[in-house]
Scaffold this active site. Structure first.
Site, short mmCIF file in Angstrom:
data_model
loop_
_atom_site.label_atom_id
_atom_site.label_comp_id
_atom_site.label_asym_id
_atom_site.label_seq_id
_atom_site.Cartn_x
_atom_site.Cartn_y
_atom_site.Cartn_z
CB CYS A 2 25.32 40.33 70.31
SG CYS A 2 25.48 41.94 71.14
CB ALA A 52 23.58 49.18 70.32
CG ASP A 98 27.33 43.65 79.59
OD1 ASP A 98 27.57 44.17 78.49
OD2 ASP A 98 26.32 42.95 79.80
CB SER A 372 9.05 38.09 79.32
OG SER A 372 8.02 37.15 79.15
#
Length: 607
Positions: A2, A52, A98, A372
């Protein structure tokens, strides 16, 4: 992931600052395109933009509980464990996200809550009873968090640009900022930025802002401890820690893929992910990046001995992934230098940034989350400077051993203290390195190299990965940044870490039975760069324009004749500007990005 921001003020009624709040929110929209939220009262405003990923339908922010309201950016990888612990204390949960766990953990344990988290995060929690604000950042610094405190107004945000919309924060670059740009860039000193009025909350730190005062504390740091495991046990524990970190980071309610270069690190991640997907009846998608005609122009070197393309199909076929190779146009990579500098809000990692930005935009067309392989090299000794004795014991940053090229492009007498500035930054890092009295000269130096790489080279890569991926609204996770792996590797003796005399030897040995031998023992090759002369030609055009603009402050900073000489004789550059591959095309691109930054933000200079 976010974008977050917040403003606290004792002199402004924030309920009347709708335009400012909108501008701050709008500057974060690429980090969170799915929804927007605000919490606003007279003296406080919290701003959130959501991408999201977990519990998509719920988990809107800002989220409140009791006197506390949170804006949160990140992913917690031990959410279930922390939630169960809180439930034993009587807490109940309304979502699966979370964010609620972090909020209620703070309600329970206050600043000690951060010590319980395993994840990548940056968040702010406002207490509406006493008007205080708590900020916190993950141990390794994967997620960014910046702040300013000007004339009674405190503000924080995921991006530096967001803070420039706050009253009193000016786009000014001091002499210190110029030294950061020209003597250290694209690296930077932890805690500092290129803007005079903006600072960075360091990794593994939390801040309390209360009654107009700032206090910052560290909740984690690397400590030297005796290593108790033998070589076999070290292989087994390395395998467990890496596998566990990867599997924890595969949890997502949004489509997930992995980046696959054909190198060791991304191959390990993709193999574990592919097995995880297969157990669930799914096929993993993998992505790689290359450039037009790179096969034609590729030039092998000690730093880049072979092409990724020689190995990608081999490992993709081996793990059974659905592979996508993204081929970038060289002119587009040059053009994207502008977008990359604006996304970073500062001059950056040139085409290493711009190519990643274009790559992430392609991946985002089908996926929201990717894994990654960044940071294994810093942690397990993958870079050449760990293994070349003539570099290892030099008292300087190994990826930027000389400031000569940096000084040569600057007007004579400009930043005369630059070399001392860079050396002081190096020495400060070395002096803070924790060691054991029993460490040999080699082990002591390897600890110093570990911290140098963790605090500098790795931070540069993490900023790059966060900024470029989030500019594409793509969440990229980095399993090798799990703090448990970092702690374990820090105390691992070099003789074990460099098993068989190889870079990342212990990591290779730990996974040798799960990958093809040619992948396991392939010599390290860095992130692919373009060798196509089209890119150099395009960058030279851009640099020529920059050098001719007498109205820009940069005109009076540069030794323009030295830059022109570089353009005319690209092979004359002896040492890289930064890292392994940042040479003439990248130096010219860096100058272009400095120019873009100045023009975009109307930078004023104090020097």
């Amino acid at each position: 992931m976010c974008g977050i921001a917040g403003i606290l003020s004792d002199s402004i009624d924030l309920r009347n600052e709708k335009e400012c709040i909108w501008k701050v929110s709008n500057s974060l929209k690429m980090r969170g395109p799915d929804s927007r939220g605000e919490y606003i009262e007279k003296s406080a405003a919290l701003i959130h933009r959501r991408l999201a990923v977990i519990d998509v339908k719920r988990g809107a922010q800002p989220m409140s509980f009791g006197a506390y309201t949170i804006v949160y950016n990140g992913e917690l990888y031990n959410t279930a464990e922390v939630r169960r612990e809180l439930e034993r204390f009587g807490y109940r949960f309304e979502t699966d996200c979370d964010t609620e766990v972090v909020l209620k953990a703070f309600h329970m344990w206050k600043e000690k809550s951060a010590e319980r988290f395993n994840g990548i995060f940056a968040y702010g929690i406002y207490n509406n009873e006493d008007g205080s604000l708590f900020l916190c950042r993950d141990r390794i610094g994967v997620k960014p968090l910046y702040y300013s405190h000007i004339a009674g107004t405190f503000a924080f945000a995921s991006r530096m640009e967001s803070l420039l919309y706050v009253k009193g924060v000016m786009p000014v670059c001091s002499r210190e900022g110029l030294n950061e740009i020209f003597m250290l860039g694209p690296a930077k000193t932890i805690g500092k930025t290129v803007f005079r009025d903006i600072k960075e909350l360091p990794p593994a730190s939390y801040m309390l802002f209360k009654d107009g005062k700032i206090s910052i504390n560290s909740y984690w740091k690397l400590k030297a401890q005796p290593f108790e495991d033998d070589e076999v046990s070290a292989q087994e524990k390395t395998h467990f820690l890496v596998t566990d970190a990867i599997r924890r980071q595969l949890v997502s309610d949004a489509p997930l893929c992995t980046f696959l270069s054909g190198g060791l690190d991304s191959s390990i991640i993709s193999k574990v992910a592919s097995d995880y997907f297969r157990d669930d009846g799914k096929t993993l998608s993998t992505y790689s990046v290359d450039y037009d005609d790179n096969e034609k122009y590729f030039q092998a070197s000690a730093f880049q001995p072979n092409k990724d393309s020689d190995y990608i199909n081999l490992i993709s076929d081996y793990i059974g992934s659905e592979h996508h190779n993204i081929v970038l146009n060289n002119t587009s990579v040059a053009d994207a230098l502008i977008d990359a500098a604006i996304a970073r809000n500062s001059p950056g990692f040139t085409d290493v940034d711009s190519s990643l930005l274009l790559f992430c935009k392609e991946v985002k067309k089908n996926y929201t989350v990717a894994l990654s392989g960044e940071c294994a090299d810093e942690i397990f000794g993958g870079y050449p400077w760990y293994h070349r004795s003539e570099i290892l014991f030099e008292e300087t940053f190994p990826w930027s051993r000389s400031t000569d090229i940096r000084k040569s492009i600057l007007k004579e007498g400009f930043l005369p203290e630059g070399e001392e500035y860079a050396r002081a930054a190096y020495l400060q890092t070395v002096h803070k390195t924790d060691k054991l009295p029993s460490d040999s000269a080699l082990e002591a130096r390897m600890r110093e190299m570990f911290v140098l790489n963790l605090d500098w080279f790795m931070q540069t890569l993490l900023v790059r990965k966060d900024v470029m991926s989030m500019e594409a609204s793509l969440e990229v996770r980095v399993p090798f940044c799990d703090w448990r792996i970092v702690e374990y590797a820090y105390n691992m003796p070099w003789s074990i870490k460099a098993y068989s005399g190889r870079e990342k030897g212990i990591l290779r040995k730990a996974f040798e039975n799960e990958l093809p031998e040619v992948i396991t023992w392939r010599k390290k090759s860095p992130y692919p760069k373009t060798f196509n002369p089209v890119y150099l030609r395009e960058v030279c055009k851009m640099a020529e324009y920059v050098l001719s603009d007498k109205t820009c402050p940069l005109y009076d900073m540069l030794n323009r004749s030295a830059v022109y000489q570089l353009m005319q004789n690209p092979e004359s550059m002896k040492e890289p500007w930064y890292g392994q591959l940042m040479r003439t095309p990248q130096v010219l691109a860096y100058i272009v990005q400095v120019y873009v930054w100045i023009r975009k933000y109307n930078i004023e200079f104090e020097y």
